[in-house]
Scaffold this motif. Sequence first.
Motif, PDB file in Angstrom:
ATOM      1  N   LYS A  10      -9.068   7.574  -3.587  1.00 25.85           N
ATOM      2  CA  LYS A  10      -8.437   6.852  -2.499  1.00 25.85           C
ATOM      3  C   LYS A  10      -9.592   5.657  -2.158  1.00 25.85           C
ATOM      4  CE  LYS A  10      -5.914   7.623   1.710  1.00 25.85           C
ATOM      5  NZ  LYS A  10      -5.225   8.772   2.350  1.00 25.85           N
ATOM      6  N   TYR A  64      -0.079   3.312  -3.192  1.00 25.14           N
ATOM      7  CA  TYR A  64      -1.211   4.276  -2.742  1.00 25.14           C
ATOM      8  C   TYR A  64      -0.696   5.319  -2.022  1.00 25.14           C
ATOM      9  CZ  TYR A  64      -3.906   0.281  -4.641  1.00 25.14           C
ATOM     10  OH  TYR A  64      -4.552  -0.643  -5.470  1.00 25.14           O
ATOM     11  N   ASN A  65       0.198   5.230  -0.815  1.00 28.50           N
ATOM     12  CA  ASN A  65       0.457   6.112   0.250  1.00 28.50           C
ATOM     13  C   ASN A  65       1.821   6.778  -0.141  1.00 28.50           C
ATOM     14  OD1 ASN A  65      -1.667   4.786   1.706  1.00 28.50           O
ATOM     15  ND2 ASN A  65      -0.176   3.381   2.766  1.00 28.50           N
ATOM     16  N   GLN A  66       2.683   6.223  -0.699  1.00 24.90           N
ATOM     17  CA  GLN A  66       3.969   6.958  -1.075  1.00 24.90           C
ATOM     18  C   GLN A  66       4.185   7.283  -2.611  1.00 24.90           C
ATOM     19  OE1 GLN A  66       6.573   4.562   1.476  1.00 24.90           O
ATOM     20  NE2 GLN A  66       7.115   6.192   2.509  1.00 24.90           N
ATOM     21  N   HIS A 126       0.823  -1.108   0.125  1.00 21.10           N
ATOM     22  CA  HIS A 126       0.056  -0.112   0.020  1.00 21.10           C
ATOM     23  C   HIS A 126       0.852   1.330  -0.135  1.00 21.10           C
ATOM     24  CE1 HIS A 126      -4.322  -1.239   0.213  1.00 21.10           C
ATOM     25  NE2 HIS A 126      -3.895  -2.361   0.481  1.00 21.10           N
ATOM     26  N   ASP A 127       1.999   1.295   0.693  1.00 20.23           N
ATOM     27  CA  ASP A 127       3.122   2.399   0.512  1.00 20.23           C
ATOM     28  C   ASP A 127       3.324   2.242  -0.771  1.00 20.23           C
ATOM     29  OD1 ASP A 127       2.957   3.059   2.930  1.00 20.23           O
ATOM     30  OD2 ASP A 127       4.819   2.111   3.580  1.00 20.23           O
TER      31      ASP A 127
END
Length: 483
Positions: free
Chosen positions: A223, A38-40, A34-35
């Motif tokens: 998101k 999507y997150n990073q 997910h990093d």
Amino acid sequence: MASSSPYEPSSNLPLKPIPGSYGLPVIGALHDRHDYFYNQGRDQYFASRIEKYNSTVLKLNMPPGGFIAPDPKVIALLDGVSFPILFDNAKVEKKDVLDGTFMPSTDFFGGYRTCAFLDTTEPSHPLLKRFIFHILSSKHDTFISLFRTNISDHFTDLEKELAGKHHKASFNSSIGSITFNFLFKLITDKYPTETKIGDSGPTLVQTWLAAQLAPLATAGLPKFFNYIEDFLIRTFPIPAITVKSSYNKLYEGLHEAGTTVLDEAENMGISREEACHNLVFTLGFNAFGGLTNQFPILVKWVGLGGEELHKKLRDEIRTVVNEQGGVSFSSLDKMTLTKSTVYEALRIEPAVPYQYARARENLVVSSHDASFEIEKGQMIFGYQPFATKDPKIFENPEEFVAERFIGDGEKLLKHVFWSNGRETDEATPDNKICPAKNLVVLLCRLYLVEFFLKYDTFTFDFKPSVLGPTITIKSLTKASSTV
């Protein structure tokens, strides 16, 4: 003891344990995934871990994980010194690692492990690669003329779209169509419209590629949908049967049109069926997939160079073509800025950003600052954009410098790795360097030559994506004088 080169590690660097963390079972891989997506985002995912562990060689998880790839653990090489171990076939194995920690079902490839998935020690690898070399060498004299013929249709497409009511043109769509036509004609001596493929070749390939590579991509949805997307495309693989009709149409079209090359395959000891499945993969995945990423990348960076770079390129190109009496291998070789511009595009944004391998034996890999032991069987991963933008090797690495590889700058070409090898190395049947490496560089140069013979400058917009930039041409300024 001092290093013999500013780009090579000292021979007595300290041996350190590999830093980093895989996290808790299942949870760690999911968190990292997910990093990454999507997150990073891709670059920050790696950069944050380099900063955290103060090392460019470290442990981390690489997507997709889950049931598709239950062992996502890799040793990541994130600098230009450690990265080339991935090219040392005596030390690393390349069996079934083309797509990383997972391999799509061979049902996507007619039941065969095609050449790209084979390790150099497997008997079929050098045989199949020689087959590709044979095709390329037999068509060497047609590269320039055939590409020039097809690219003229591309420019006509762009101009028609610009003249339409929206006053903009889709570069990617146009270049995809002419690229497929060029490659199919190069391999078979026929255009796809002379077969059952018709004009649907790019769509068929993109459909086939999307199904097998879905776990490595993201659709860029809001998101709220991230967890839904992640579950749908990275829990279970998309079955090959969903794109079977697309693949079969490509196979049958090549089988029908490629009689001569398939005859040659049989003469070399390769069955027609295996040869044709390898041709589909080479045409669709390697060649079409690679070039339809590389051309937009090239246009993006040349476009960002602005009118100043455009003037330098067109002046060089038109002067050389006038002096040499046309476009030829000889005239292309004299265009030093054009060559350097292509190499710089390959350096700053490699179309294929990843390399994977497994250690054949216990080995030691060195970064700029330290050495690390990697155990036999461990998966090694290299992120190419960090290697080719290593600030200890390239000055102003994030800046597109069109003149970077002119004169003494040519010495830096050994640190350009886009082709699964150093730019200074040649593809052979016994290594994993792209067999069409030199052709890709040639076609990129040719594209710039044809473009700046016809146009003085252009304006554009682009949107980044995991499959390379999406380019929209906003204007084309035709050359004030013809060559």
